[in-house]
Design a protein around this motif. Sequence first.
Motif, PDB file in Angstrom:
ATOM      1  N   VAL A 105      -2.070   7.461  16.433  1.00 38.37           N
ATOM      2  CA  VAL A 105      -2.419   6.291  15.622  1.00 38.37           C
ATOM      3  C   VAL A 105      -1.128   5.538  15.315  1.00 38.37           C
ATOM      4  CG1 VAL A 105      -3.482   5.471  13.493  1.00 38.37           C
ATOM      5  CG2 VAL A 105      -4.372   7.525  14.612  1.00 38.37           C
ATOM      6  N   ALA A 108       0.042   3.745  11.221  1.00 26.74           N
ATOM      7  CA  ALA A 108      -1.104   4.282  10.479  1.00 26.74           C
ATOM      8  C   ALA A 108      -1.196   3.760   9.054  1.00 26.74           C
ATOM      9  CB  ALA A 108      -1.030   5.807  10.461  1.00 26.74           C
ATOM     10  N   ASP A 109      -0.068   3.358   8.488  1.00 24.95           N
ATOM     11  CA  ASP A 109      -0.096   2.883   7.098  1.00 24.95           C
ATOM     12  C   ASP A 109      -0.200   1.370   7.005  1.00 24.95           C
ATOM     13  OD1 ASP A 109       3.471   3.642   6.658  1.00 24.95           O
ATOM     14  OD2 ASP A 109       2.379   2.552   8.193  1.00 24.95           O
ATOM     15  N   SER A 112      -3.259   0.592   4.940  1.00 22.28           N
ATOM     16  CA  SER A 112      -3.537   1.519   3.843  1.00 22.28           C
ATOM     17  C   SER A 112      -3.314   0.903   2.474  1.00 22.28           C
ATOM     18  CB  SER A 112      -2.642   2.760   3.973  1.00 22.28           C
ATOM     19  OG  SER A 112      -2.855   3.381   5.206  1.00 22.28           O
ATOM     20  N   ASN A 123     -10.117   3.564   5.670  1.00 24.36           N
ATOM     21  CA  ASN A 123      -9.192   4.183   6.614  1.00 24.36           C
ATOM     22  C   ASN A 123      -9.523   5.644   6.867  1.00 24.36           C
ATOM     23  OD1 ASN A 123      -7.577   2.053   7.376  1.00 24.36           O
ATOM     24  ND2 ASN A 123      -6.183   2.276   5.665  1.00 24.36           N
ATOM     25  N   TYR A 127     -10.302   7.086  10.468  1.00 25.40           N
ATOM     26  CA  TYR A 127      -9.438   8.098  11.057  1.00 25.40           C
ATOM     27  C   TYR A 127     -10.208   9.378  11.379  1.00 25.40           C
ATOM     28  CZ  TYR A 127      -5.480   5.135   9.758  1.00 25.40           C
ATOM     29  OH  TYR A 127      -4.594   4.095   9.645  1.00 25.40           O
ATOM     30  N   TYR A 144      -1.567  12.490  16.181  1.00 29.89           N
ATOM     31  CA  TYR A 144      -0.311  12.093  15.551  1.00 29.89           C
ATOM     32  C   TYR A 144      -0.510  10.781  14.798  1.00 29.89           C
ATOM     33  CZ  TYR A 144       1.913  15.438  18.743  1.00 29.89           C
ATOM     34  OH  TYR A 144       2.270  16.573  19.425  1.00 29.89           O
ATOM     35  N   PHE A 145       0.089  10.686  13.627  1.00 29.06           N
ATOM     36  CA  PHE A 145       0.080   9.441  12.861  1.00 29.06           C
ATOM     37  C   PHE A 145       1.505   8.899  12.813  1.00 29.06           C
ATOM     38  CE2 PHE A 145      -3.661  11.638  11.232  1.00 29.06           C
ATOM     39  CZ  PHE A 145      -4.605  10.626  11.224  1.00 29.06           C
ATOM     40  N   GLN A 146       1.723   7.738  13.430  1.00 28.93           N
ATOM     41  CA  GLN A 146       3.031   7.096  13.352  1.00 28.93           C
ATOM     42  C   GLN A 146       3.058   6.270  12.070  1.00 28.93           C
ATOM     43  OE1 GLN A 146       3.699   3.445  14.025  1.00 28.93           O
ATOM     44  NE2 GLN A 146       5.770   3.861  13.336  1.00 28.93           N
ATOM     45  N   THR A 147       4.036   6.530  11.214  1.00 35.33           N
ATOM     46  CA  THR A 147       4.039   5.899   9.901  1.00 35.33           C
ATOM     47  C   THR A 147       5.452   5.613   9.420  1.00 35.33           C
ATOM     48  OG1 THR A 147       3.456   6.227   7.570  1.00 35.33           O
ATOM     49  CG2 THR A 147       3.910   8.203   8.857  1.00 35.33           C
ATOM     50  N   LEU A 155      -2.183   9.693   3.810  1.00 39.91           N
ATOM     51  CA  LEU A 155      -2.025  10.328   5.116  1.00 39.91           C
ATOM     52  C   LEU A 155      -2.030  11.849   4.994  1.00 39.91           C
ATOM     53  CD1 LEU A 155       0.617   8.012   6.812  1.00 39.91           C
ATOM     54  CD2 LEU A 155      -1.812   8.190   7.334  1.00 39.91           C
ATOM     55  N   SER A 159      -4.866  14.386   6.766  1.00 44.49           N
ATOM     56  CA  SER A 159      -4.513  15.525   7.613  1.00 44.49           C
ATOM     57  C   SER A 159      -5.007  16.847   7.042  1.00 44.49           C
ATOM     58  CB  SER A 159      -2.993  15.578   7.818  1.00 44.49           C
ATOM     59  OG  SER A 159      -2.334  15.711   6.569  1.00 44.49           O
TER      60      SER A 159
END
Length: 275
Positions: A105, A108-109, A112, A123, A127, A144-147, A155, A159
């Motif tokens: 993702v 990801a934020d 948010s 969200n 997700y 994976y969350f890229q943030t 987040l 998870s």
Amino acid sequence: NLNYHKSKNILLCHYCGFKSALKRKCINNESCDFIFCGPGVERIAEELKIKFPKKNIEIFSSDSFKKKESKSIIDKIENNKINILVGTQLISKGFHFPKLNCIIVIDADFTSHGYDLRAAEKNIQMYHQLIGRAGRDGIKSTVYFQTHSPKDQMLKDISNEDTHIFLNKEIELRKKNKLPPFYRFISLIVTGKNEKLTEADAIKIKINLSKYLKQEILGPVNAPIFRINKKFRCRLLIRVPKENIIQKKLNFAINKIKLSSGIKLTVDVDPISFN
């Protein structure tokens, strides 16, 4: 509000459908150079093709997902002929990809935080739908969350396998801040082509409503999407205890207000969108 669509080489407003060519003339009457930013699917796909030239990469979005092409794309995915799929939120909408075992993702934020009080709720729903696309046939999968905010509580809650952790925190937060479902909102959107007149009428609406309603009236402020289809937008929010029904009083109060020429008032009870 214009977004660049490279495949069509146009600027497009996703709210009113306005289209424009990318070409612009600078002060010296020469063509402008543009710097593009943001994690769009087309840009991500281009970068992936550079990084992984031997991989078969496809875009999965409303632009690329036309009726004639949709079956072909889905068949390729199901038959494992696509190595990397770059998609928008559309990818989370109930499709079955048996070989999908890794989801990333991007940013990801990005959605948010902001003006939508249901952002976290929306969200976490999206997700979890997205996570459900991976490992559906028992294959071990990773998400994976890229943030930019790795310590972001939302987040962390996503998870966590126990979704009740987020729900319990969110319900307490809303109760404390007098938000739905404990309170109701009624959204008033004032629109007009004249910015100052729109703002003036929004103030006039609040003053007049205050004469008839005892409830809290928030605003007026510029709407998050400040201008759509050449019309400026101001918004007010009426906060109402859940047990109160004020529609009749509100309707009576609104009918007492004389709006300026060209000004429109839209009322939305229990709004879903806060644009």
